[in-house]
Design a protein around this motif. Structure first.
Motif, PDB file in Angstrom:
ATOM      1  N   ALA A 260      40.924  35.392  37.229  1.00 22.55           N
ATOM      2  CA  ALA A 260      42.404  35.106  36.784  1.00 22.55           C
ATOM      3  C   ALA A 260      43.568  35.416  37.941  1.00 22.55           C
ATOM      4  O   ALA A 260      44.401  34.078  38.174  1.00 22.55           O
ATOM      5  N   ALA A 261      43.535  36.479  38.227  1.00 19.23           N
ATOM      6  CA  ALA A 261      44.562  36.733  39.339  1.00 19.23           C
ATOM      7  C   ALA A 261      44.414  35.819  40.365  1.00 19.23           C
ATOM      8  O   ALA A 261      45.445  35.658  41.035  1.00 19.23           O
ATOM      9  N   SER A 262      43.216  35.620  41.110  1.00 20.61           N
ATOM     10  CA  SER A 262      42.939  34.623  42.059  1.00 20.61           C
ATOM     11  C   SER A 262      43.557  33.448  41.938  1.00 20.61           C
ATOM     12  O   SER A 262      44.302  32.651  42.552  1.00 20.61           O
TER      13      SER A 262
ATOM     14  N   ARG B 299      31.707  36.986  42.247  1.00 18.43           N
ATOM     15  CA  ARG B 299      32.642  36.846  43.125  1.00 18.43           C
ATOM     16  C   ARG B 299      34.061  36.342  42.376  1.00 18.43           C
ATOM     17  O   ARG B 299      34.050  35.722  41.442  1.00 18.43           O
ATOM     18  N   ALA B 300      35.214  36.689  43.242  1.00 18.19           N
ATOM     19  CA  ALA B 300      36.548  36.211  42.647  1.00 18.19           C
ATOM     20  C   ALA B 300      37.403  35.509  43.693  1.00 18.19           C
ATOM     21  O   ALA B 300      38.504  35.057  43.259  1.00 18.19           O
ATOM     22  N   ASP B 301      36.741  34.672  44.779  1.00 17.66           N
ATOM     23  CA  ASP B 301      37.479  34.144  45.655  1.00 17.66           C
ATOM     24  C   ASP B 301      36.919  32.558  45.250  1.00 17.66           C
ATOM     25  O   ASP B 301      36.105  32.310  44.711  1.00 17.66           O
ATOM     26  N   ILE B 302      38.225  31.829  44.994  1.00 17.00           N
ATOM     27  CA  ILE B 302      38.059  30.477  44.752  1.00 17.00           C
ATOM     28  C   ILE B 302      37.275  29.618  45.638  1.00 17.00           C
ATOM     29  O   ILE B 302      37.399  29.436  46.634  1.00 17.00           O
ATOM     30  N   LYS B 303      36.427  28.824  44.853  1.00 16.43           N
ATOM     31  CA  LYS B 303      35.483  27.888  45.562  1.00 16.43           C
ATOM     32  C   LYS B 303      36.055  26.636  45.954  1.00 16.43           C
ATOM     33  O   LYS B 303      37.292  26.299  45.576  1.00 16.43           O
ATOM     34  N   SER B 304      35.663  25.989  46.950  1.00 15.60           N
ATOM     35  CA  SER B 304      36.286  24.831  47.713  1.00 15.60           C
ATOM     36  C   SER B 304      36.569  23.673  46.842  1.00 15.60           C
ATOM     37  O   SER B 304      37.529  22.914  46.719  1.00 15.60           O
ATOM     38  N   ASN B 305      35.527  23.677  45.757  1.00 20.87           N
ATOM     39  CA  ASN B 305      35.927  22.609  44.591  1.00 20.87           C
ATOM     40  C   ASN B 305      36.661  22.794  43.507  1.00 20.87           C
ATOM     41  O   ASN B 305      37.008  21.859  42.873  1.00 20.87           O
ATOM     42  N   PHE B 306      37.139  23.749  43.467  1.00 24.83           N
ATOM     43  CA  PHE B 306      37.998  24.281  42.496  1.00 24.83           C
ATOM     44  C   PHE B 306      39.575  24.048  43.122  1.00 24.83           C
ATOM     45  O   PHE B 306      40.584  23.774  42.208  1.00 24.83           O
ATOM     46  N   ARG B 307      39.430  24.203  44.481  1.00 22.65           N
ATOM     47  CA  ARG B 307      41.232  24.064  44.804  1.00 22.65           C
ATOM     48  C   ARG B 307      41.696  22.643  44.643  1.00 22.65           C
ATOM     49  O   ARG B 307      42.965  22.647  44.351  1.00 22.65           O
ATOM     50  N   PRO B 308      41.048  21.365  44.717  1.00 17.40           N
ATOM     51  CA  PRO B 308      41.968  20.051  44.606  1.00 17.40           C
ATOM     52  C   PRO B 308      42.193  20.134  43.079  1.00 17.40           C
ATOM     53  O   PRO B 308      43.582  19.534  42.721  1.00 17.40           O
ATOM     54  N   ILE B 309      41.504  20.970  42.236  1.00 16.19           N
ATOM     55  CA  ILE B 309      41.923  20.843  40.664  1.00 16.19           C
ATOM     56  C   ILE B 309      43.092  21.661  40.706  1.00 16.19           C
ATOM     57  O   ILE B 309      44.210  21.477  40.026  1.00 16.19           O
ATOM     58  N   LEU B 310      43.296  22.877  41.362  1.00 13.26           N
ATOM     59  CA  LEU B 310      44.408  23.795  41.224  1.00 13.26           C
ATOM     60  C   LEU B 310      45.637  22.974  41.895  1.00 13.26           C
ATOM     61  O   LEU B 310      46.665  23.374  41.616  1.00 13.26           O
TER      62      LEU B 310
ATOM     63  N   ASP C 102      30.231  45.989  31.146  1.00 10.01           N
ATOM     64  CA  ASP C 102      31.571  45.914  31.170  1.00 10.01           C
ATOM     65  C   ASP C 102      32.412  46.410  32.296  1.00 10.01           C
ATOM     66  O   ASP C 102      33.647  46.119  32.617  1.00 10.01           O
ATOM     67  N   ALA C 103      31.936  47.662  32.617  1.00  9.82           N
ATOM     68  CA  ALA C 103      32.366  48.394  33.662  1.00  9.82           C
ATOM     69  C   ALA C 103      32.438  47.563  35.066  1.00  9.82           C
ATOM     70  O   ALA C 103      33.506  47.541  36.002  1.00  9.82           O
ATOM     71  N   ILE C 104      31.680  46.316  35.215  1.00  7.57           N
ATOM     72  CA  ILE C 104      31.791  45.505  36.278  1.00  7.57           C
ATOM     73  C   ILE C 104      32.567  44.156  36.031  1.00  7.57           C
ATOM     74  O   ILE C 104      33.243  43.684  36.598  1.00  7.57           O
ATOM     75  N   ASN C 105      32.044  43.783  34.545  1.00  7.80           N
ATOM     76  CA  ASN C 105      32.827  42.646  34.288  1.00  7.80           C
ATOM     77  C   ASN C 105      34.044  42.617  34.024  1.00  7.80           C
ATOM     78  O   ASN C 105      34.863  41.203  34.207  1.00  7.80           O
ATOM     79  N   GLN C 106      34.573  43.472  33.412  1.00  6.87           N
ATOM     80  CA  GLN C 106      35.941  43.480  33.260  1.00  6.87           C
ATOM     81  C   GLN C 106      36.739  43.384  34.379  1.00  6.87           C
ATOM     82  O   GLN C 106      37.718  42.585  34.293  1.00  6.87           O
ATOM     83  N   PRO C 107      36.625  44.098  35.474  1.00  6.66           N
ATOM     84  CA  PRO C 107      37.532  44.129  36.587  1.00  6.66           C
ATOM     85  C   PRO C 107      37.374  42.337  37.303  1.00  6.66           C
ATOM     86  O   PRO C 107      38.213  41.763  37.694  1.00  6.66           O
ATOM     87  N   LEU C 108      36.074  42.243  37.267  1.00  9.73           N
ATOM     88  CA  LEU C 108      35.762  40.668  37.750  1.00  9.73           C
ATOM     89  C   LEU C 108      36.438  39.507  37.186  1.00  9.73           C
ATOM     90  O   LEU C 108      36.869  38.763  37.516  1.00  9.73           O
TER      91      LEU C 108
ATOM     92  N   GLY D   3      39.793  34.884  32.221  1.00 11.27           N
ATOM     93  CA  GLY D   3      38.710  35.138  32.937  1.00 11.27           C
ATOM     94  C   GLY D   3      37.556  35.517  32.111  1.00 11.27           C
ATOM     95  O   GLY D   3      37.809  36.475  31.414  1.00 11.27           O
ATOM     96  N   HIS D   4      36.365  35.123  32.348  1.00  5.74           N
ATOM     97  CA  HIS D   4      35.380  35.380  31.291  1.00  5.74           C
ATOM     98  C   HIS D   4      34.069  35.299  32.328  1.00  5.74           C
ATOM     99  O   HIS D   4      33.780  34.962  33.177  1.00  5.74           O
ATOM    100  N   THR D   5      33.097  36.331  31.712  1.00  6.90           N
ATOM    101  CA  THR D   5      31.697  36.692  32.323  1.00  6.90           C
ATOM    102  C   THR D   5      30.669  36.523  31.536  1.00  6.90           C
ATOM    103  O   THR D   5      30.863  36.403  30.532  1.00  6.90           O
ATOM    104  N   ASP D   6      29.415  36.445  32.042  1.00  5.04           N
ATOM    105  CA  ASP D   6      28.185  36.717  31.201  1.00  5.04           C
ATOM    106  C   ASP D   6      28.220  38.051  30.954  1.00  5.04           C
ATOM    107  O   ASP D   6      29.066  39.080  31.239  1.00  5.04           O
ATOM    108  N   SER D   7      27.209  38.466  30.015  1.00  2.00           N
ATOM    109  CA  SER D   7      26.755  39.919  29.911  1.00  2.00           C
ATOM    110  C   SER D   7      26.016  40.581  30.831  1.00  2.00           C
ATOM    111  O   SER D   7      25.914  41.849  30.623  1.00  2.00           O
ATOM    112  N   THR D   8      25.833  39.846  31.767  1.00  2.00           N
ATOM    113  CA  THR D   8      24.905  40.734  33.117  1.00  2.00           C
ATOM    114  C   THR D   8      25.722  41.807  33.565  1.00  2.00           C
ATOM    115  O   THR D   8      27.117  41.244  34.028  1.00  2.00           O
TER     116      THR D   8
END
Length: 223
Positions: free
Chosen positions: A169-171, A120-131, A158-164, A150-155
């Motif tokens: 990062a855009a979020s 997922r690319a929506d920001i988690k609640s515990n990330f918001r205070p930091i931002l 690339d077709a999924i992980n690159q846009p994710l 933004g970085h992902t694991d290899s699961t």
């Protein structure tokens, strides 16, 4: 490629390395000197490849490149140090790593358990205070620019992980923009699984690789 070009480029590179490593320089001086050395190398390349005018042309190119390099270097200013201290305080105990890079950038490395849920690319609640705190420090330092990667694991491949990775990062950029940080100060990148910091062969390693890196830089202003 002639001998003048080779000598000029090697000298410029040696200058950059030596200047950046001088023990008696402060952080601002090291960043400026490194930028100037790199600029000189670029100037030497330009002088050697744009007209064959001999050593004089190459030397002039190196001098011009050094002047341009002084603009390229980053400053570790009082405001940057204040940002570092503020973010260390805001992230204490969260697992976020806050550091100063060798080229005088502030780096925040944010693990997946803080930033985004799997897939997922929506920001988690515990990330918001930091931002929120991060946005405040950026608004207090309008000379600073931000790169979010933004970085992902290899699961998933690339077709999924690159846009994710890019969406994550855009979020973060959108969230900061909503809190008053001009979006044109923020660059976003997605690097999928191409830059792992741990093995993707086990769950713990994959969790470390799913991360967001934020870099803050304050460019050196030429006097």
């Amino acid at each position: 490629m002639n001998i003048t070009f080779i000598r000029s480029t090697l000298c410029a590179t040696a200058f950059a390395v030596a200047a950046s490593g001088c023990a008696d320089m402060n952080a601002t001086q090291r960043g400026t000197a490194t930028g100037a050395g790199v600029g000189a190398g670029l100037g030497a390349l330009l002088g050697a490849t744009t007209g064959g005018g001999g050593g004089g042309r190459t030397s002039r190119g190196a001098l011009l490149g050094a002047a341009a390099g002084a603009v390229v270097g980053n400053v570790w200013s009082k405001r940057m140090e204040q940002q570092r201290q503020a973010m260390e305080q805001a992230t204490r105990g969260t697992g976020v790593e806050v550091s100063q890079t060798a080229d005088n950038r502030l780096k925040l490395q944010i693990p997946s358990d803080i930033s985004f849920d799997t897939g997922r690319a929506d920001i988690k609640s515990n990330f918001r205070p930091i931002l929120n705190r991060f946005a405040t420090t950026l608004n207090d330092n309008p000379a600073a620019f931000v790169t979010i990667i933004g970085h992902t694991d290899s699961t998933g491949g690339d077709a999924i992980n690159q846009p994710l990775s890019l969406d994550r990062a855009a979020s973060a950029r959108s969230y900061l923009a909503q809190r008053g940080v001009a979006s044109n100060r923020i660059t976003v990148e997605g690097r999928a699984a191409r830059e792992p910091i741990a093995s993707n062969d086990d769950p713990a390693g994959r969790a470390r690789n799913r991360r967001v890196e934020i870099y803050v830089s304050e460019p050196q202003q030429q006097g």
